[in-house]
Enzyme design. Structure first.
Site, PDB file in Angstrom:
ATOM      1  CG  ASN A  17     -20.082  35.533  60.408  1.00 53.71           C
ATOM      2  OD1 ASN A  17     -19.250  34.895  61.065  1.00 53.71           O
ATOM      3  ND2 ASN A  17     -21.187  34.976  59.925  1.00 53.71           N
ATOM      4  CE  LYS A  19     -20.309  33.613  56.544  1.00 53.76           C
ATOM      5  NZ  LYS A  19     -21.240  33.194  55.534  1.00 53.76           N
ATOM      6  CG  HIS A 102     -25.126  33.079  60.278  1.00 51.77           C
ATOM      7  ND1 HIS A 102     -25.148  32.216  59.208  1.00 51.77           N
ATOM      8  CD2 HIS A 102     -24.592  34.237  59.812  1.00 51.77           C
ATOM      9  CE1 HIS A 102     -24.634  32.827  58.144  1.00 51.77           C
ATOM     10  NE2 HIS A 102     -24.300  34.058  58.488  1.00 51.77           N
ATOM     11  CD  GLU A 104     -23.005  30.418  56.755  1.00 52.85           C
ATOM     12  OE1 GLU A 104     -22.139  30.561  57.642  1.00 52.85           O
ATOM     13  OE2 GLU A 104     -22.977  31.048  55.670  1.00 52.85           O
ATOM     14  CD  GLU A 172     -26.611  37.652  57.711  1.00 50.33           C
ATOM     15  OE1 GLU A 172     -25.644  38.258  57.268  1.00 50.33           O
ATOM     16  OE2 GLU A 172     -26.518  36.550  58.278  1.00 50.33           O
ATOM     17  N   GLY A 178     -23.274  34.756  50.608  1.00 50.90           N
ATOM     18  CA  GLY A 178     -22.168  34.129  49.889  1.00 50.90           C
ATOM     19  C   GLY A 178     -22.446  33.864  48.420  1.00 50.90           C
ATOM     20  CB  SER A 216     -23.793  39.181  48.362  1.00 50.41           C
ATOM     21  OG  SER A 216     -23.749  37.771  48.284  1.00 50.41           O
TER      22      SER A 216
END
Ligand code: PEP
Length: 254
Positions: A17, A19, A102, A104, A172, A178, A216
């Site tokens: 991904n 992003k 996702h 985010e 996730e 991250g 991660s």
């Protein structure tokens, strides 16, 4: 905790991904480097560039072993939705996959389970494979709600037509994305086992769904994570921006 020897598993998927990263030159160089190293890798490889790079990266990947995916789609097949991209447009560009829900987007764009489900329905109707993301926040984990949150998101984000061949689940944990932090192997195994059991309540082909872990994943921890039972690959953010790291993760697949 480890993957049972000899038990038939779906082919692992290692998905990158990217992003909101990359200009044309960077994206092309990254895609070409991933394709160049894909030769002897048993796992399926997928890159999901930003929308601006889907066309050039798709052209660069044509005829290679690396698949192309997008990071989102709109639930409608076309229409007055300024700035959005419909699933049939992604299919038309050569995408095979689309990441949906996702964290985010759930957090930054207020995406609900119902919206993710509508997007997944649109993706399947367009012939795309939906990668439906889910996972608990740190506060939810601290309250002991990780299993319940994952089960609710799974139940409410998957459309009726979902199945093991057209839908991938990416677990996730939000706090692991991250951050450099990951759950223990035991925690990942337990959560993925729970997801598999929840899938089995609804889908006859629950064993065929690929359950990715994301958060991660790096070359240094990939071998341990990818060996866990019911982990059928990884969704990789930061480390997918370096071809060497992304390929090292893929090569760590058992
Ligand atoms: C992600 O955003 O899907 C992700 C897993 O990111 P990272 O690998 O950087 O934690």
């Amino acid at each position: 905790m480890e993957r049972a020897m000899g038990k038939e598993r779906p082919r692992p998927l290692i998905a990158g991904n990217w992003k909101m990263n990359g200009r044309r030159a960077d994206g092309l160089a990254l895609a070409r480097a991933v394709a160049a190293g894909a030769g002897n890798i048993g796992a399926e490889l997928l890159v999901c560039p930003p929308a601006t790079l889907l066309a050039p990266v798709g052209e660069a990947l044509a005829g290679t072993a690396v698949a192309l995916g997008a990071q989102d789609c709109h639930p409608a097949p076309s229409g007055a939705y300024t700035g959005d991209i419909a699933a049939p447009m992604l299919a038309d560009l050569g995408c095979r996959y689309v990441i949906l829900g996702h964290s985010e987007r759930r957090a930054g764009h207020g995406e609900s389970d119902a919206l993710v489900r509508a997007k997944a329905e649109a993706a399947l109707a367009a012939g795309l494979i939906a990668i439906v993301c889910l996972g608990e926040t740190e506060a939810e984990r601290d309250r002991g709600e990780a299993f319940a949150v994952a089960a609710r998101q799974l139940a409410e984000s998957l459309p009726e037509g979902a199945g093991g061949t057209n839908t991938v689940i990416a677990y996730e944990p939000v706090w692991a994305i991250g951050s450099g932090r990951t759950p223990t192997a035991g925690d990942i195994a337990a959560l993925h086992g729970h997801l598999r059991a929840e899938l089995a309540k609804r889908f006859a082909d629950a064993a065929r769904f690929r359950l990715l872990y994301g958060g991660s994943v790096k070359p240094g921890n990939a071998k341990e994570i990818l060996a866990i039972a019911d982990v059928d690959g990884a969704l990789v953010g930061g480390a997918s921006l370096k071809a060497e790291d992304f390929l090292a993760i893929a090569m760590a697949c058992p």
